[in-house]
Motif scaffolding. Structure first.
Motif, PDB file in Angstrom:
ATOM      1  N   GLU A 141      44.928 -57.850  47.780  1.00  0.00           N
ATOM      2  CA  GLU A 141      46.351 -58.802  47.767  1.00  0.00           C
ATOM      3  C   GLU A 141      46.316 -60.116  48.270  1.00  0.00           C
ATOM      4  OE1 GLU A 141      50.313 -59.002  46.830  1.00  0.00           O
ATOM      5  OE2 GLU A 141      48.886 -57.425  46.380  1.00  0.00           O
ATOM      6  N   GLY A 142      45.557 -60.122  49.359  1.00  0.00           N
ATOM      7  CA  GLY A 142      45.451 -61.689  50.087  1.00  0.00           C
ATOM      8  C   GLY A 142      44.832 -62.428  49.276  1.00  0.00           C
ATOM      9  N   GLU A 143      43.993 -62.183  48.157  1.00  0.00           N
ATOM     10  CA  GLU A 143      43.136 -63.150  47.528  1.00  0.00           C
ATOM     11  C   GLU A 143      43.994 -63.340  46.302  1.00  0.00           C
ATOM     12  OE1 GLU A 143      38.622 -62.029  47.236  1.00  0.00           O
ATOM     13  OE2 GLU A 143      39.920 -60.280  46.872  1.00  0.00           O
ATOM     14  N   LEU A 144      45.093 -63.228  45.897  1.00  0.00           N
ATOM     15  CA  LEU A 144      45.919 -63.332  44.890  1.00  0.00           C
ATOM     16  C   LEU A 144      46.535 -65.120  45.043  1.00  0.00           C
ATOM     17  CD1 LEU A 144      48.096 -60.292  43.732  1.00  0.00           C
ATOM     18  CD2 LEU A 144      45.429 -60.752  43.117  1.00  0.00           C
ATOM     19  N   THR A 145      46.367 -65.531  43.966  1.00  0.00           N
ATOM     20  CA  THR A 145      46.934 -66.938  43.857  1.00  0.00           C
ATOM     21  C   THR A 145      48.292 -66.962  43.563  1.00  0.00           C
ATOM     22  OG1 THR A 145      46.530 -67.123  41.582  1.00  0.00           O
ATOM     23  CG2 THR A 145      44.662 -67.983  43.036  1.00  0.00           C
ATOM     24  N   ASP A 146      48.986 -68.005  43.711  1.00  0.00           N
ATOM     25  CA  ASP A 146      50.588 -67.963  43.273  1.00  0.00           C
ATOM     26  C   ASP A 146      50.930 -67.647  41.702  1.00  0.00           C
ATOM     27  OD1 ASP A 146      50.990 -68.651  45.987  1.00  0.00           O
ATOM     28  OD2 ASP A 146      51.295 -70.626  45.380  1.00  0.00           O
ATOM     29  N   GLY A 147      49.875 -68.086  41.089  1.00  0.00           N
ATOM     30  CA  GLY A 147      50.038 -68.010  39.586  1.00  0.00           C
ATOM     31  C   GLY A 147      49.726 -66.398  39.338  1.00  0.00           C
ATOM     32  N   ARG A 152      52.044 -60.874  37.984  1.00  0.00           N
ATOM     33  CA  ARG A 152      52.269 -59.623  38.251  1.00  0.00           C
ATOM     34  C   ARG A 152      53.695 -59.114  38.501  1.00  0.00           C
ATOM     35  NH1 ARG A 152      51.499 -55.885  38.106  1.00  0.00           N
ATOM     36  NH2 ARG A 152      50.785 -54.838  40.053  1.00  0.00           N
ATOM     37  N   ALA A 153      54.591 -60.067  39.042  1.00  0.00           N
ATOM     38  CA  ALA A 153      56.076 -59.842  39.132  1.00  0.00           C
ATOM     39  C   ALA A 153      56.622 -59.862  37.683  1.00  0.00           C
ATOM     40  CB  ALA A 153      56.512 -61.072  39.848  1.00  0.00           C
ATOM     41  N   GLU A 154      56.272 -60.684  36.912  1.00  0.00           N
ATOM     42  CA  GLU A 154      56.677 -60.336  35.334  1.00  0.00           C
ATOM     43  C   GLU A 154      56.624 -59.209  34.770  1.00  0.00           C
ATOM     44  OE1 GLU A 154      56.468 -62.952  31.266  1.00  0.00           O
ATOM     45  OE2 GLU A 154      55.784 -63.730  32.902  1.00  0.00           O
TER      46      GLU A 154
END
Length: 209
Positions: A141-147, A152-154
């Motif tokens: 989880e901590g490696e996820l970029t903003d993009g 993932r939210a979409e």
């Protein structure tokens, strides 16, 4: 196998591939995924016009230049993100998906991108376990970029999070830049002998008259 940019005439075929590729999810109790509509033609066309839609064909087979699989990609942060990769089940186990991804990897590396990324289902055999075999790793989880967080939210809004999903990343080796051509050696200057007292030189000059 040939990989080429998609043509407008390919797009309805890509929708057919997507429908067929969704059917195996039904056997896993994932009818929601199997029944999901394929990308609309206008979306596929936008990817095609942007140069981010590629198809795999087999010119030596009976299908000729008809697409057997396709991939869509978006630049996301420092990586090229695989938005969708699908292969016709009738052409499964021929390495088509792997070839499409290898094509993207080479393209991204030439463009200076550092990785390929994707999101996928954790427990579907031809999803996360397959991608792990071809060099992708699960991101914490901590490696996820903003993009990737936005993607993932979409997906969650679309209902895909009713089954476990992960983000995965495959690092790319940078393409070495060609070395600059060596500069040509300087030609040593020709000495000026116009004022020299060399008798042979003087004789030659005088003989020319």
């Amino acid at each position: 196998m040939r990989i080429r940019s998609a043509r407008r005439s390919d797009l309805p075929v890509l929708q057919d591939i997507e429908r067929a590729a969704g059917e195996p999810f039904r056997a896993l109790g994932m009818a929601f995924v199997a029944d999901d509509d394929p990308p609309p033609l206008d979306l596929l066309e936008s990817y095609r016009q942007a140069g981010r839609c590629w198809v795999a064909t087999d010119p030596l087979s009976a299908t000729g230049d008809r697409p057997l699989g396709y991939v869509l990609a978006d630049p996301v942060d420092d990586a090229l993100h695989i938005e969708q990769v699908s292969v016709d089940p009738a052409a499964a186990r021929r390495g088509i998906g792997r070839d499409l991804i290898a094509h993207l990897a080479a393209l991204a590396a030439r463009r200076g991108m550092t990785a390929l990324t994707l999101t996928t289902f954790t427990d579907v055999p031809w999803n996360a376990p397959y991608y792990a075999r071809i060099g992708f790793r699960v991101l914490a989880e901590g490696e996820l970029t903003d993009g990737l967080r936005a993607i993932r939210a979409e997906e969650a809004q679309h209902g895909l999070d009713r089954w476990p999903r992960v983000c995965m990343r495959r690092e790319l080796s940078p393409v070495p830049r060609p070395s600059p051509a060596p500069k040509p050696a300087k030609t040593p200057p020709v000495p000026d002998t116009s004022g020299a007292s060399d008798d042979s030189g003087a004789l030659a000059v005088s003989g020319g008259g």
